[in-house]
Design a protein around this motif. Structure first.
Motif, PDB file in Angstrom:
ATOM      1  N   HIS A 184       0.839  -1.213   0.000  1.00 19.16           N
ATOM      2  CA  HIS A 184       0.000   0.000   0.000  1.00 19.16           C
ATOM      3  C   HIS A 184       0.871   1.259   0.000  1.00 19.16           C
ATOM      4  O   HIS A 184       0.576   2.234  -0.706  1.00 19.16           O
ATOM      5  CB  HIS A 184      -0.929   0.009   1.219  1.00 19.16           C
ATOM      6  CG  HIS A 184      -2.065  -0.963   1.130  1.00 19.16           C
ATOM      7  ND1 HIS A 184      -2.859  -1.086   0.012  1.00 19.16           N
ATOM      8  CD2 HIS A 184      -2.524  -1.875   2.046  1.00 19.16           C
ATOM      9  CE1 HIS A 184      -3.783  -2.010   0.227  1.00 19.16           C
ATOM     10  NE2 HIS A 184      -3.598  -2.507   1.443  1.00 19.16           N
ATOM     11  N   ARG A 185       1.955   1.249   0.786  1.00 21.84           N
ATOM     12  CA  ARG A 185       2.878   2.387   0.803  1.00 21.84           C
ATOM     13  C   ARG A 185       3.440   2.627  -0.598  1.00 21.84           C
ATOM     14  O   ARG A 185       3.513   3.775  -1.069  1.00 21.84           O
ATOM     15  CB  ARG A 185       4.049   2.105   1.760  1.00 21.84           C
ATOM     16  CG  ARG A 185       3.784   2.342   3.235  1.00 21.84           C
ATOM     17  CD  ARG A 185       5.048   1.969   4.006  1.00 21.84           C
ATOM     18  NE  ARG A 185       4.963   2.192   5.425  1.00 21.84           N
ATOM     19  CZ  ARG A 185       5.357   3.307   6.032  1.00 21.84           C
ATOM     20  NH1 ARG A 185       5.835   4.317   5.329  1.00 21.84           N
ATOM     21  NH2 ARG A 185       5.262   3.428   7.350  1.00 21.84           N
ATOM     22  N   HIS A 186       3.854   1.544  -1.227  1.00 14.30           N
ATOM     23  CA  HIS A 186       4.435   1.654  -2.567  1.00 14.30           C
ATOM     24  C   HIS A 186       3.431   2.251  -3.549  1.00 14.30           C
ATOM     25  O   HIS A 186       3.769   3.144  -4.342  1.00 14.30           O
ATOM     26  CB  HIS A 186       4.889   0.268  -3.041  1.00 14.30           C
ATOM     27  CG  HIS A 186       5.465   0.263  -4.428  1.00 14.30           C
ATOM     28  ND1 HIS A 186       6.674   0.870  -4.737  1.00 14.30           N
ATOM     29  CD2 HIS A 186       4.989  -0.258  -5.597  1.00 14.30           C
ATOM     30  CE1 HIS A 186       6.913   0.719  -6.029  1.00 14.30           C
ATOM     31  NE2 HIS A 186       5.911   0.032  -6.562  1.00 14.30           N
ATOM     32  N   HIS A 187       2.184   1.773  -3.487  1.00 10.24           N
ATOM     33  CA  HIS A 187       1.149   2.289  -4.389  1.00 10.24           C
ATOM     34  C   HIS A 187       0.875   3.771  -4.116  1.00 10.24           C
ATOM     35  O   HIS A 187       0.674   4.562  -5.054  1.00 10.24           O
ATOM     36  CB  HIS A 187      -0.147   1.483  -4.225  1.00 10.24           C
ATOM     37  CG  HIS A 187      -0.046   0.105  -4.791  1.00 10.24           C
ATOM     38  ND1 HIS A 187      -0.928  -0.920  -4.477  1.00 10.24           N
ATOM     39  CD2 HIS A 187       0.844  -0.445  -5.659  1.00 10.24           C
ATOM     40  CE1 HIS A 187      -0.592  -2.011  -5.124  1.00 10.24           C
ATOM     41  NE2 HIS A 187       0.481  -1.762  -5.840  1.00 10.24           N
ATOM     42  N   LEU A 188       0.874   4.152  -2.842  1.00  8.54           N
ATOM     43  CA  LEU A 188       0.656   5.562  -2.494  1.00  8.54           C
ATOM     44  C   LEU A 188       1.764   6.440  -3.058  1.00  8.54           C
ATOM     45  O   LEU A 188       1.502   7.515  -3.611  1.00  8.54           O
ATOM     46  CB  LEU A 188       0.589   5.716  -0.972  1.00  8.54           C
ATOM     47  CG  LEU A 188      -0.712   5.257  -0.298  1.00  8.54           C
ATOM     48  CD1 LEU A 188      -0.520   5.135   1.203  1.00  8.54           C
ATOM     49  CD2 LEU A 188      -1.852   6.230  -0.611  1.00  8.54           C
ATOM     50  N   MET A 189       3.000   5.998  -2.929  1.00  8.28           N
ATOM     51  CA  MET A 189       4.120   6.788  -3.438  1.00  8.28           C
ATOM     52  C   MET A 189       4.079   6.890  -4.960  1.00  8.28           C
ATOM     53  O   MET A 189       4.404   7.934  -5.526  1.00  8.28           O
ATOM     54  CB  MET A 189       5.450   6.175  -2.970  1.00  8.28           C
ATOM     55  CG  MET A 189       5.706   6.372  -1.485  1.00  8.28           C
ATOM     56  SD  MET A 189       7.303   5.703  -0.962  1.00  8.28           S
ATOM     57  CE  MET A 189       7.170   5.872   0.820  1.00  8.28           C
ATOM     58  N   GLN A 190       3.649   5.827  -5.608  1.00  2.97           N
ATOM     59  CA  GLN A 190       3.509   5.871  -7.067  1.00  2.97           C
ATOM     60  C   GLN A 190       2.425   6.869  -7.478  1.00  2.97           C
ATOM     61  O   GLN A 190       2.621   7.677  -8.380  1.00  2.97           O
ATOM     62  CB  GLN A 190       3.158   4.473  -7.604  1.00  2.97           C
ATOM     63  CG  GLN A 190       4.340   3.530  -7.748  1.00  2.97           C
ATOM     64  CD  GLN A 190       3.951   2.267  -8.466  1.00  2.97           C
ATOM     65  OE1 GLN A 190       2.862   1.723  -8.281  1.00  2.97           O
ATOM     66  NE2 GLN A 190       4.855   1.762  -9.310  1.00  2.97           N
ATOM     67  N   LYS A 191       1.288   6.794  -6.820  1.00  4.54           N
ATOM     68  CA  LYS A 191       0.166   7.660  -7.181  1.00  4.54           C
ATOM     69  C   LYS A 191       0.462   9.134  -6.912  1.00  4.54           C
ATOM     70  O   LYS A 191       0.020  10.010  -7.653  1.00  4.54           O
ATOM     71  CB  LYS A 191      -1.096   7.234  -6.418  1.00  4.54           C
ATOM     72  CG  LYS A 191      -1.690   5.915  -6.907  1.00  4.54           C
ATOM     73  CD  LYS A 191      -2.989   5.569  -6.182  1.00  4.54           C
ATOM     74  CE  LYS A 191      -3.601   4.306  -6.739  1.00  4.54           C
ATOM     75  NZ  LYS A 191      -4.900   3.963  -6.085  1.00  4.54           N
ATOM     76  N   LEU A 192       1.207   9.409  -5.851  1.00  6.11           N
ATOM     77  CA  LEU A 192       1.521  10.802  -5.512  1.00  6.11           C
ATOM     78  C   LEU A 192       2.876  11.232  -6.061  1.00  6.11           C
ATOM     79  O   LEU A 192       3.304  12.368  -5.856  1.00  6.11           O
ATOM     80  CB  LEU A 192       1.469  11.016  -3.993  1.00  6.11           C
ATOM     81  CG  LEU A 192       0.078  11.365  -3.441  1.00  6.11           C
ATOM     82  CD1 LEU A 192      -0.867  10.170  -3.546  1.00  6.11           C
ATOM     83  CD2 LEU A 192       0.162  11.828  -1.994  1.00  6.11           C
ATOM     84  N   GLN A 193       3.552  10.321  -6.759  1.00  8.92           N
ATOM     85  CA  GLN A 193       4.819  10.614  -7.435  1.00  8.92           C
ATOM     86  C   GLN A 193       5.874  11.156  -6.471  1.00  8.92           C
ATOM     87  O   GLN A 193       6.472  12.205  -6.696  1.00  8.92           O
ATOM     88  CB  GLN A 193       4.597  11.584  -8.599  1.00  8.92           C
ATOM     89  CG  GLN A 193       3.636  11.043  -9.649  1.00  8.92           C
ATOM     90  CD  GLN A 193       3.384  12.023 -10.784  1.00  8.92           C
ATOM     91  OE1 GLN A 193       3.803  13.173 -10.750  1.00  8.92           O
ATOM     92  NE2 GLN A 193       2.704  11.571 -11.819  1.00  8.92           N
TER      93      GLN A 193
END
Length: 210
Positions: A184-193
């Protein structure tokens, strides 16, 4: 102020060679006359306190007082004077700042001479429209302002990360594995760049996600 029925033009530009180029473009016209040119805004404003002009061709990057402030002052001195910003800047914030400070037109210095002449007369006739390529620049969405869609679980993880919770604590509270939290952390960082938790929290705050 028309001189001998010609449209008076003041040039404010810090590169003498560019001023000469403008003279070579405008002087052949029997309708336009450059009445003064200046390499800085302060000196130009001293002149304009005592004289009027129909058109001011104004560079943005000047020594001392910058183009937006010069433009705003010109408009206060002479609301009827038209200001054409002449520049190499294509940044959205700079264009908006010039328009906000009263510029009547915005033209890039690499524009053909025919376009410069056309813009001057369009402005005088109140017919000027910002060129399409500049309109696209202005109305193009700012990637930093696009709010990504987060799942309900991602929102939960984001809130807990912003509160300083560790992966272990988040996993225990949400009854999920540490690996799932990291996903989930990884996906959040991807989405918020972003690349780390501190940047994630900062960006989420800016986008109103916290």
């Amino acid at each position: 102020m028309q001189i001998n029925n010609r449209i008076s033009v003041v040039v404010i530009e810090d590169h003498a060679i560019f001023i000469e180029g403008l003279r070579s473009v405008l002087q052949p016209s029997d309708q336009l006359q450059i009445v003064a040119d200046f390499t800085d805004g302060e000196t130009a404003l001293q002149y304009l306190e005592k004289h009027t002009a129909d058109i001011v061709l104004l560079d943005i990057s000047l020594p001392g007082m910058q183009g937006p402030a010069v433009c705003s002052t010109i408009k206060k001195l002479h609301p009827g004077t038209y200001v054409v910003a002449l520049t190499n800047h294509t940044e959205k914030s700079i264009i908006l700042n010039m328009l906000k400070n009263g510029a009547d037109a915005y033209l890039l210095k690499n524009a053909p001479k025919e376009e410069l002449l056309a813009v001057i007369f369009q402005v005088l006739r109140h017919e000027y429209r910002l060129p399409e390529h500049l309109q696209q620049l202005l109305f193009k969405p700012d990637p930093a302002a696009i709010v990504p869609k987060l799942t309900a679980r991602e929102k939960e993880v984001l809130q807990m990360v912003s509160g300083g919770a560790t992966t272990a604590v988040i996993a225990a509270k949400l009854f999920i594995s540490r690996q799932t939290v990291e996903t989930h952390r990884h996906h959040l960082m991807q989405k918020l760049q972003v690349n780390n938790a501190a940047a994630l929290i900062k960006k989420a705050g800016e986008l109103g996600l916290l």
